[in-house]
Design a protein around this motif. Sequence first.
Motif, PDB file in Angstrom:
ATOM      1  N   ILE A 117      50.939  -0.078 -17.855  1.00  0.00           N
ATOM      2  CA  ILE A 117      51.208  -0.830 -16.626  1.00  0.00           C
ATOM      3  C   ILE A 117      52.402  -1.736 -16.857  1.00  0.00           C
ATOM      4  O   ILE A 117      52.394  -2.565 -17.768  1.00  0.00           O
ATOM      5  N   CYS A 118      53.428  -1.562 -16.020  1.00  0.00           N
ATOM      6  CA  CYS A 118      54.639  -2.369 -16.151  1.00  0.00           C
ATOM      7  C   CYS A 118      54.438  -3.711 -15.445  1.00  0.00           C
ATOM      8  O   CYS A 118      54.095  -3.759 -14.266  1.00  0.00           O
ATOM      9  N   ASP A 119      54.648  -4.781 -16.189  1.00  0.00           N
ATOM     10  CA  ASP A 119      54.524  -6.121 -15.610  1.00  0.00           C
ATOM     11  C   ASP A 119      55.752  -6.507 -14.799  1.00  0.00           C
ATOM     12  O   ASP A 119      55.724  -7.493 -14.069  1.00  0.00           O
ATOM     13  N   GLY A 120      56.818  -5.714 -14.878  1.00  0.00           N
ATOM     14  CA  GLY A 120      58.019  -5.987 -14.105  1.00  0.00           C
ATOM     15  C   GLY A 120      57.935  -5.397 -12.711  1.00  0.00           C
ATOM     16  O   GLY A 120      58.056  -6.106 -11.713  1.00  0.00           O
ATOM     17  N   CYS A 121      57.695  -4.091 -12.623  1.00  0.00           N
ATOM     18  CA  CYS A 121      57.711  -3.410 -11.320  1.00  0.00           C
ATOM     19  C   CYS A 121      56.320  -2.956 -10.864  1.00  0.00           C
ATOM     20  O   CYS A 121      56.184  -2.389  -9.786  1.00  0.00           O
ATOM     21  N   ASN A 122      55.304  -3.194 -11.665  1.00  0.00           N
ATOM     22  CA  ASN A 122      53.918  -2.837 -11.369  1.00  0.00           C
ATOM     23  C   ASN A 122      53.634  -1.341 -11.364  1.00  0.00           C
ATOM     24  O   ASN A 122      52.588  -0.916 -10.893  1.00  0.00           O
ATOM     25  N   ALA A 123      54.547  -0.527 -11.868  1.00  0.00           N
ATOM     26  CA  ALA A 123      54.281   0.908 -11.970  1.00  0.00           C
ATOM     27  C   ALA A 123      53.163   1.130 -12.985  1.00  0.00           C
ATOM     28  O   ALA A 123      53.008   0.363 -13.940  1.00  0.00           O
ATOM     29  N   ALA A 124      52.374   2.169 -12.763  1.00  0.00           N
ATOM     30  CA  ALA A 124      51.310   2.533 -13.703  1.00  0.00           C
ATOM     31  C   ALA A 124      51.461   4.011 -14.043  1.00  0.00           C
ATOM     32  O   ALA A 124      51.685   4.837 -13.170  1.00  0.00           O
ATOM     33  N   VAL A 125      51.343   4.316 -15.310  1.00  0.00           N
ATOM     34  CA  VAL A 125      51.478   5.687 -15.781  1.00  0.00           C
ATOM     35  C   VAL A 125      50.199   6.084 -16.507  1.00  0.00           C
ATOM     36  O   VAL A 125      49.738   5.367 -17.404  1.00  0.00           O
ATOM     37  N   GLU A 126      49.611   7.220 -16.090  1.00  0.00           N
ATOM     38  CA  GLU A 126      48.471   7.768 -16.819  1.00  0.00           C
ATOM     39  C   GLU A 126      48.999   8.267 -18.146  1.00  0.00           C
ATOM     40  O   GLU A 126      49.896   9.099 -18.194  1.00  0.00           O
ATOM     41  N   LEU A 127      48.448   7.754 -19.216  1.00  0.00           N
ATOM     42  CA  LEU A 127      48.835   8.207 -20.545  1.00  0.00           C
ATOM     43  C   LEU A 127      48.091   9.509 -20.813  1.00  0.00           C
ATOM     44  O   LEU A 127      46.867   9.518 -20.920  1.00  0.00           O
ATOM     45  N   GLU A 128      48.822  10.577 -20.872  1.00  0.00           N
ATOM     46  CA  GLU A 128      48.208  11.901 -20.944  1.00  0.00           C
ATOM     47  C   GLU A 128      48.099  12.379 -22.377  1.00  0.00           C
ATOM     48  O   GLU A 128      48.692  13.377 -22.771  1.00  0.00           O
ATOM     49  N   ASP A 129      47.357  11.621 -23.176  1.00  0.00           N
ATOM     50  CA  ASP A 129      47.175  11.968 -24.579  1.00  0.00           C
ATOM     51  C   ASP A 129      45.719  11.723 -24.937  1.00  0.00           C
ATOM     52  O   ASP A 129      45.294  10.590 -25.109  1.00  0.00           O
ATOM     53  N   GLU A 130      44.955  12.796 -25.036  1.00  0.00           N
ATOM     54  CA  GLU A 130      43.531  12.665 -25.291  1.00  0.00           C
ATOM     55  C   GLU A 130      43.225  12.094 -26.672  1.00  0.00           C
ATOM     56  O   GLU A 130      42.105  11.650 -26.926  1.00  0.00           O
TER      57      GLU A 130
END
Length: 165
Positions: A117-130
């Motif tokens: 989760i980016c604290d600058g732009c609030n983007a969130a990325v699913e980390l796709e690494d099991e």
Amino acid sequence: MKSHRHAADQACSHPDHHVHEAGALLREVAKVCEERGLRLTPLREKVLRLVAEADKPVKAYDLLDHLRDDKGPAAPPTVYRALDFLLEHGFIHKLESINAFVGCHQPRLQHSVPFLICDGCNAAVELEDERVTTLLNEQARALGFRPQAQTLEVHGLCAQCSDGH
């Protein structure tokens, strides 16, 4: 509590299995609901569409604002019930640290997904690494702890926001 599949069984590390486009996600969720005998009401579908179309995590009060009609705002309890339904069945994820929601790229599979989760732009990325969820589950079990669910959120700055910092 909903059941979660073991991290080793997750397909999240396979991008080909993901649904990234909002319309495709809605169609996939509708299919899953039909297969499971679940009711995707018009309100649930609207809430899911708003979450899926957002380019950033969406807060519940933003959803309420978008659901206004000529009769006024949607009733908060009905929106929260729609969110609860979507969460319970794995169609969206809740980012606890920022109290916001994102669409799930794997609506057929209940799973734990770490997020960046980016604290600058609030983007969130699913980390796709099991491997991340597998490691956490293994370490918990080694300590005699029986994991039932994970919420892992890593805060920082995305590549775009960290340029020049």
